[in-house]
Design a protein around this motif. Structure first.
Motif, PDB file in Angstrom:
ATOM      1  N   LEU A  90       0.824  -1.211   0.000  1.00  0.00           N
ATOM      2  CA  LEU A  90       0.000   0.000   0.000  1.00  0.00           C
ATOM      3  C   LEU A  90       0.854   1.255   0.000  1.00  0.00           C
ATOM      4  O   LEU A  90       1.906   1.302   0.649  1.00  0.00           O
ATOM      5  N   ASP A  91       0.400   2.271  -0.710  1.00  0.00           N
ATOM      6  CA  ASP A  91       0.902   3.639  -0.556  1.00  0.00           C
ATOM      7  C   ASP A  91      -0.259   4.417   0.038  1.00  0.00           C
ATOM      8  O   ASP A  91      -1.409   4.233  -0.385  1.00  0.00           O
ATOM      9  N   ILE A 106       3.771  10.737   2.235  1.00  0.00           N
ATOM     10  CA  ILE A 106       3.425   9.555   1.456  1.00  0.00           C
ATOM     11  C   ILE A 106       4.191   8.382   2.060  1.00  0.00           C
ATOM     12  O   ILE A 106       5.418   8.361   2.070  1.00  0.00           O
ATOM     13  N   CYS A 107       3.449   7.415   2.591  1.00  0.00           N
ATOM     14  CA  CYS A 107       4.042   6.253   3.252  1.00  0.00           C
ATOM     15  C   CYS A 107       3.796   5.000   2.420  1.00  0.00           C
ATOM     16  O   CYS A 107       2.875   4.955   1.605  1.00  0.00           O
ATOM     17  N   LYS A 108       4.616   4.003   2.647  1.00  0.00           N
ATOM     18  CA  LYS A 108       4.492   2.713   1.967  1.00  0.00           C
ATOM     19  C   LYS A 108       4.534   1.620   3.013  1.00  0.00           C
ATOM     20  O   LYS A 108       5.251   1.738   4.003  1.00  0.00           O
ATOM     21  N   ALA A 109       3.773   0.560   2.791  1.00  0.00           N
ATOM     22  CA  ALA A 109       3.789  -0.594   3.685  1.00  0.00           C
ATOM     23  C   ALA A 109       3.423  -1.831   2.885  1.00  0.00           C
ATOM     24  O   ALA A 109       2.728  -1.757   1.878  1.00  0.00           O
ATOM     25  N   ALA A 110       3.904  -2.969   3.368  1.00  0.00           N
ATOM     26  CA  ALA A 110       3.512  -4.263   2.814  1.00  0.00           C
ATOM     27  C   ALA A 110       3.276  -5.195   3.987  1.00  0.00           C
ATOM     28  O   ALA A 110       3.970  -5.093   5.005  1.00  0.00           O
ATOM     29  N   GLY A 111       2.281  -6.041   3.862  1.00  0.00           N
ATOM     30  CA  GLY A 111       2.018  -6.962   4.956  1.00  0.00           C
ATOM     31  C   GLY A 111       0.880  -7.911   4.663  1.00  0.00           C
ATOM     32  O   GLY A 111       0.261  -7.877   3.596  1.00  0.00           O
ATOM     33  N   ILE A 112       0.602  -8.730   5.662  1.00  0.00           N
ATOM     34  CA  ILE A 112      -0.475  -9.705   5.606  1.00  0.00           C
ATOM     35  C   ILE A 112      -1.767  -9.018   6.028  1.00  0.00           C
ATOM     36  O   ILE A 112      -1.816  -8.384   7.081  1.00  0.00           O
ATOM     37  N   VAL A 113      -2.807  -9.103   5.213  1.00  0.00           N
ATOM     38  CA  VAL A 113      -4.102  -8.513   5.548  1.00  0.00           C
ATOM     39  C   VAL A 113      -4.753  -9.386   6.621  1.00  0.00           C
ATOM     40  O   VAL A 113      -5.042 -10.554   6.390  1.00  0.00           O
ATOM     41  N   ILE A 114      -4.974  -8.797   7.814  1.00  0.00           N
ATOM     42  CA  ILE A 114      -5.622  -9.563   8.883  1.00  0.00           C
ATOM     43  C   ILE A 114      -7.042  -9.088   9.140  1.00  0.00           C
ATOM     44  O   ILE A 114      -7.821  -9.772   9.794  1.00  0.00           O
ATOM     45  N   CYS A 167      -7.311   7.086   2.678  1.00  0.00           N
ATOM     46  CA  CYS A 167      -5.974   7.663   2.529  1.00  0.00           C
ATOM     47  C   CYS A 167      -5.090   6.858   1.577  1.00  0.00           C
ATOM     48  O   CYS A 167      -4.018   7.317   1.191  1.00  0.00           O
ATOM     49  N   VAL A 168      -5.529   5.654   1.195  1.00  0.00           N
ATOM     50  CA  VAL A 168      -4.736   4.794   0.316  1.00  0.00           C
ATOM     51  C   VAL A 168      -4.764   5.357  -1.101  1.00  0.00           C
ATOM     52  O   VAL A 168      -5.820   5.618  -1.660  1.00  0.00           O
ATOM     53  N   THR A 169      -3.566   5.547  -1.668  1.00  0.00           N
ATOM     54  CA  THR A 169      -3.463   6.075  -3.032  1.00  0.00           C
ATOM     55  C   THR A 169      -3.087   4.999  -4.048  1.00  0.00           C
ATOM     56  O   THR A 169      -3.291   5.172  -5.237  1.00  0.00           O
ATOM     57  N   LYS A 170      -2.525   3.885  -3.546  1.00  0.00           N
ATOM     58  CA  LYS A 170      -2.137   2.796  -4.438  1.00  0.00           C
ATOM     59  C   LYS A 170      -2.169   1.488  -3.660  1.00  0.00           C
ATOM     60  O   LYS A 170      -1.733   1.437  -2.522  1.00  0.00           O
ATOM     61  N   ARG A 171      -2.693   0.450  -4.296  1.00  0.00           N
ATOM     62  CA  ARG A 171      -2.762  -0.871  -3.689  1.00  0.00           C
ATOM     63  C   ARG A 171      -2.353  -1.905  -4.715  1.00  0.00           C
ATOM     64  O   ARG A 171      -2.833  -1.902  -5.850  1.00  0.00           O
ATOM     65  N   LYS A 172      -1.466  -2.818  -4.292  1.00  0.00           N
ATOM     66  CA  LYS A 172      -1.037  -3.889  -5.172  1.00  0.00           C
ATOM     67  C   LYS A 172      -1.125  -5.203  -4.406  1.00  0.00           C
ATOM     68  O   LYS A 172      -0.560  -5.324  -3.313  1.00  0.00           O
ATOM     69  N   ASN A 173      -1.872  -6.161  -4.954  1.00  0.00           N
ATOM     70  CA  ASN A 173      -1.949  -7.484  -4.336  1.00  0.00           C
ATOM     71  C   ASN A 173      -0.680  -8.247  -4.701  1.00  0.00           C
ATOM     72  O   ASN A 173      -0.321  -8.350  -5.864  1.00  0.00           O
ATOM     73  N   LEU A 174      -0.019  -8.788  -3.669  1.00  0.00           N
ATOM     74  CA  LEU A 174       1.235  -9.512  -3.883  1.00  0.00           C
ATOM     75  C   LEU A 174       1.045 -11.024  -3.864  1.00  0.00           C
ATOM     76  O   LEU A 174       1.974 -11.756  -4.190  1.00  0.00           O
TER      77      LEU A 174
END
Length: 88
Positions: A20-21, A42-50, A80-87
């Motif tokens: 996510l951005d 502008i922040c970035k994070a990646a993780g497991i959706v719980i 607030c999410v500007t970009k989402r990518k499913n990994l």
């Protein structure tokens, strides 16, 4: 050989991992000076959706499916999410 029964383990489902951005909120460092730049961070994070609903998404860096515990949980407002990518 032991006759002890093993505890049943919770079935581990394949985790949904996203990147996510998002625009983050911020405040000044306690000073009375007016900030010249009012842009959101502008922040970035990646993780497991719980957890996810229409307003928020919660990400975790790791999960123990046997005890259903999670670590380093981050809750982000979806507006607030500007970009989402499913990994996964």
């Amino acid at each position: 050989m032991s006759n002890a029964k093993k505890k049943p383990t919770k079935k581990f489902e394949k985790p949904k991992i996203v990147s996510l951005d998002w625009e983050d909120h911020w405040s000044g460092g306690g000073s009375w000076n007016v900030e010249k730049d009012h842009s959101p961070l502008i922040c970035k994070a990646a993780g497991i959706v719980i957890y996810e609903d229409r307003k928020v998404i919660q990400l975790s860096t790791h999960v123990d499916p046997a005890s259903d515990t999670h670590g380093n949980i981050m809750t982000i407002l979806k507006k607030c999410v500007t970009k989402r990518k499913n990994l996964t």
